[in-house]
Design an enzyme around this catalytic site. Sequence first.
Site, PDB file in Angstrom:
ATOM      1  CE  LYS A  81      -1.643  10.574   7.680  1.00 28.42           C
ATOM      2  NZ  LYS A  81      -1.839  11.208   8.899  1.00 28.42           N
ATOM      3  CB  THR A 126       8.161   3.921  -1.602  1.00 28.53           C
ATOM      4  OG1 THR A 126       7.353   3.779  -0.452  1.00 28.53           O
ATOM      5  CG2 THR A 126       9.418   4.279  -1.232  1.00 28.53           C
ATOM      6  CB  ILE A 147       1.065  -7.186   2.685  1.00 24.95           C
ATOM      7  CG1 ILE A 147      -0.086  -5.994   2.657  1.00 24.95           C
ATOM      8  CG2 ILE A 147       1.972  -7.086   4.051  1.00 24.95           C
ATOM      9  CD1 ILE A 147      -1.137  -6.045   3.885  1.00 24.95           C
ATOM     10  CG  ASP A 148      -1.349  -4.030  -0.923  1.00 28.34           C
ATOM     11  OD1 ASP A 148      -2.181  -4.562  -0.002  1.00 28.34           O
ATOM     12  OD2 ASP A 148      -1.271  -2.792  -1.055  1.00 28.34           O
ATOM     13  CG  MET A 190      -5.582  -4.920   4.587  1.00 31.31           C
ATOM     14  SD  MET A 190      -4.029  -3.953   5.246  1.00 31.31           S
ATOM     15  CE  MET A 190      -4.821  -2.973   6.536  1.00 31.31           C
ATOM     16  N   GLY A 191      -5.298  -5.340   0.512  1.00 33.20           N
ATOM     17  CA  GLY A 191      -4.993  -5.634  -1.039  1.00 33.20           C
ATOM     18  C   GLY A 191      -5.147  -4.367  -1.955  1.00 33.20           C
ATOM     19  CG  HIS A 293      -3.703  -1.860  10.130  1.00 31.47           C
ATOM     20  ND1 HIS A 293      -5.057  -1.340   9.993  1.00 31.47           N
ATOM     21  CD2 HIS A 293      -2.854  -1.217   9.173  1.00 31.47           C
ATOM     22  CE1 HIS A 293      -4.932  -0.418   9.183  1.00 31.47           C
ATOM     23  NE2 HIS A 293      -3.696   0.072   8.555  1.00 31.47           N
TER      24      HIS A 293
HETATM   25  O1  F6P Z   1      -0.803  -1.177   0.688  1.00 30.91           O
HETATM   26  C1  F6P Z   1      -0.846  -1.667   2.067  1.00 30.91           C
HETATM   27  C2  F6P Z   1      -1.957  -1.744   2.797  1.00 30.91           C
HETATM   28  O2  F6P Z   1      -1.940  -2.331   3.983  1.00 30.91           O
HETATM   29  C3  F6P Z   1      -3.164  -1.943   2.088  1.00 30.91           C
HETATM   30  O3  F6P Z   1      -3.696  -3.320   1.637  1.00 30.91           O
HETATM   31  C4  F6P Z   1      -4.458  -1.334   2.734  1.00 30.91           C
HETATM   32  O4  F6P Z   1      -5.516  -0.971   1.900  1.00 30.91           O
HETATM   33  C5  F6P Z   1      -3.509   0.051   3.324  1.00 30.91           C
HETATM   34  O5  F6P Z   1      -2.129  -0.329   3.000  1.00 30.91           O
HETATM   35  C6  F6P Z   1      -4.019   0.397   4.445  1.00 30.91           C
HETATM   36  O6  F6P Z   1      -3.384   1.708   4.790  1.00 30.91           O
HETATM   37  P1  F6P Z   1      -3.095   2.344   6.361  1.00 30.91           P
HETATM   38  O7  F6P Z   1      -2.148   1.596   7.001  1.00 30.91           O
HETATM   39  O8  F6P Z   1      -3.132   3.885   6.094  1.00 30.91           O
HETATM   40  O9  F6P Z   1      -4.479   2.144   6.937  1.00 30.91           O
END
Ligand code: F6P
Length: 369
Positions: A81, A126, A147-148, A190-191, A293
Amino acid sequence: MPTQPKKTSRIGVLTGGGDCPGINAVIRVVTKAAIMQLGIEVIGIEDGFLGLIRNRMHPLSYDDVSNILTVGGTILGTSNKADPEHFAVGTDDHGKPIFEDVTRRVLEHVRERRIDGLICIGGDGTMSGAARLIEHGIPCIGVPKTIDNDLMHTDITFGFATAVQIATECLDRIHSTASSHHRVMLVELMGRNAGWLTLNAGVASGADIVLIPEIPYELDVVCQMCLERSRRGKRFTLIAVSEGARRKGGKQVVDKIVHDSPDPIRLGGVSTVLAEEISAATHLETRATILGHIQRGGTPVAFDRVLATTFGHKAIQMVALNEWNNVAVRQNGATTMAPIASVAEQQRTVPFDDPLIAMARAVGTCLGD
Ligand code: F6P
């Protein structure tokens, strides 16, 4: 104009964006090699760019980074953020965030702490932040983490292999319960806007249907595949669906908007929507599981430990050779570098001619198109 320090005696290390397995392995090699091989001091910046804004940082010693190679997360903390140019300093009467450019504070804190340059471990967000600091005269070196696996100019980011492993194990587990209950089981990965994680875990687990953002799906094609399998006596269907997947002509499913984040959209929930649609159209029993997560947590697999150490070591070599303002990358098997500005504000998605797509089709996997 971007500048470079004449002689580096102190570097700062920060980790930005979502965490991932392997970050501590980078902090470890950067700190140990900086102290032992280059004789320079290392300052650990807490919670990414937030630590630079709030002046929260502390020296890192050799002992501080011992025994962290296998530890998940980041010992420095992170934030997705804290964009210095667009930082939420409070809220208005309606609860909406008020943003200010606090870059000057960052520059003051870097000067005060006599930091000659920063090692920024993170993804595209970043690197965008680092690119702006470079324009303000703070030399930076990037280390690609996510991880994406969606950072430009690198074939792979560390953290990705671990996420693929975790997701594959989860898909395998769902596979066995799917076959017992004769259900259509959807697993959401995710991704963001890139399908790398889902495509790799989908192929690794032998998912029957793999849906990624780059290939919008037709509901009818997905339903026909489920019914066809049912007709052939296969009494279950396993679907790996990316959080960014969308129906042809449709929109991505948004889970929440994080108003004070520079990248406010959080995707999520497509598997639940799709499970309802499949059930209504086919009368097959469906269930959806959102991995969330769990894909980012825990100890890195061996591949990521080595990759993170390779990238961190490269970063320190770049410090030694004054090759600032670049990010360490892996291209065609070689560890090299690319300008940070060239990877900022961009995402690397799965190309249509990616060999894995052809391989998935070759074993009969439906990609929804
Ligand atoms: O960019 C990494 C990631 O885990 C994405 O795959 C996912 O959409 C996002 O971050 C989730 O973000 P947050 O941790 O803010 O829920």
